[in-house]
Enzyme design. Sequence first.
Site, PDB file in Angstrom:
ATOM      1  N   TRP A  63       0.827  -1.120  -0.092  1.00  0.00           N
ATOM      2  CA  TRP A  63       0.024   0.132   0.221  1.00  0.00           C
ATOM      3  C   TRP A  63       0.850   1.264  -0.007  1.00  0.00           C
ATOM      4  CZ3 TRP A  63      -1.390   3.157   4.687  1.00  0.00           C
ATOM      5  CH2 TRP A  63      -2.466   4.216   4.124  1.00  0.00           C
ATOM      6  N   ASP A  98      -2.191  -5.056   9.748  1.00  0.00           N
ATOM      7  CA  ASP A  98      -3.195  -3.864   9.352  1.00  0.00           C
ATOM      8  C   ASP A  98      -4.358  -4.399   8.578  1.00  0.00           C
ATOM      9  OD1 ASP A  98      -4.107  -1.550   8.305  1.00  0.00           O
ATOM     10  OD2 ASP A  98      -2.459  -1.056   7.019  1.00  0.00           O
ATOM     11  N   LYS A 105     -13.746   1.595   5.571  1.00  0.00           N
ATOM     12  CA  LYS A 105     -14.827   0.953   4.606  1.00  0.00           C
ATOM     13  C   LYS A 105     -15.758   0.284   4.934  1.00  0.00           C
ATOM     14  CE  LYS A 105     -10.484   1.778   3.244  1.00  0.00           C
ATOM     15  NZ  LYS A 105     -10.009   2.530   2.472  1.00  0.00           N
TER      16      LYS A 105
HETATM   17  C1  LMR Z   1      -6.660   3.073  -0.656  1.00  0.00           C
HETATM   18  O1  LMR Z   1      -5.653   2.330  -0.514  1.00  0.00           O
HETATM   19  O2  LMR Z   1      -6.904   3.463  -1.715  1.00  0.00           O
HETATM   20  C2  LMR Z   1      -7.250   3.425   0.418  1.00  0.00           C
HETATM   21  O3  LMR Z   1      -7.017   2.726   1.624  1.00  0.00           O
HETATM   22  C3  LMR Z   1      -7.400   4.802   0.658  1.00  0.00           C
HETATM   23  C4  LMR Z   1      -6.042   5.344   1.074  1.00  0.00           C
HETATM   24  O4  LMR Z   1      -6.103   6.049   2.101  1.00  0.00           O
HETATM   25  O5  LMR Z   1      -5.001   5.264   0.192  1.00  0.00           O
END
Ligand code: LMR
Length: 402
Positions: free
Chosen positions: A130, A211, A246
Amino acid sequence: MFQHIKAFGGDPIFRIGAAYQADPRDVKVNLTVGLYYDEQGRLPVLDVARRAEQAWAEKNLPRGYLPMEGLATYREQVQKLIFGADNSALAQGRIATIQTLGGTGALKVGGDFLHLAYPNSEMWISDPAWDNHHSIFQGAGIPTHSYRYYDARTQGVDFAGLMADIRALPEHSIVLLHPCCHNPTGADLTDEQWLEIIDVLRDQRLIAFMDMAYQGFGRSLDEDAFAIRAMVEAGLTFFVASSFSKNFSYYAERCGSLSVVCQSADEAQRVLGQLQAVVRRIYSNPPSHGGQAIASVLADPELFAEWQAEVECMRDRIATMRRLAHERLQEIAPNYDSSYFVKQRGMFCYTGLNLAQLEALRRDHAVYIIDSGRISMPGLNQDNLEYFVQALAQVVTDDSLA
Ligand code: LMR
């Protein structure tokens, strides 16, 4: 004074979301930020949330500060949701939990605390990650690295690579893991694989940081917490960040939690105190509105059952979109392997599309996907699915973009 300050290049996720918003075309598809949209393309306002908010507003209570660790009822309910109401560690008072500003806030508080507790520890994050994970922990002073996670050939987890990488880590290294709905790949570990990972974490005295931003979007609220509960059973000391953005459609309310599972109630009390100290230094205490509503929904068996059903609907809708996209692509682009739509799970699909293909999708079709090729699945619905698959089929069959 600020001549030397460089321009911000923009966040890799929000930047493409903003480009979608700015696109003047009537027909456009937003598959960027991880937001759950319903079949009508709207962000849902959950009925349970609306009712809980109304009941709270009618009480018209004064708005004093919450404690640094947040609302007691919220923390208690969140613990039950994550660890299970009958978890032995809960009964023993071994889990320190605080209310945080979304899941991101939990990562930041956890990162700051870890950097104080283990100043020499470094962190390992899945590759791909991420986009924000590296930044948050680096911002907390923790050097970050990657472990192998995704195998593009199988469109699934590179389990051998992952195990080899974490086996090589020094004691007290921190390992960031996603208990469910891996972001960005949607490729999840099986229960058996989790048990193998847990053995390595325990034997090598590694610190797991779980997470969980999508509880309920993978299998079910309980099953998505499998790895966390198995870690408790295995006697690990570890961290859990969670989010209601979410599954409660509460993005702007910034409701999350950070839990640290400790070895004793006494240790948990001391850890809780240090988490309070970290919070006090950053934002002092969390806001109350969203946390109040969530706590009253989770604490009421009827409202909880309604919420659970809402989450199930969201999960089923995403799974349906995955299946339909795959089926339709098989029909219109039979040589293109779109099985990743159904092999992966939860909010995100990892397409493997290259930058030229992604740019063509944006430029020629107003279909917006972030640069990693990650699709946020709930952006699809029965109305735009055909448009999307036709656009994707065109792009993946265009040799000039390969
Ligand atoms: C995402 O990965 O798109 C979501 O978790 C929103 C974010 O904060 O990045």
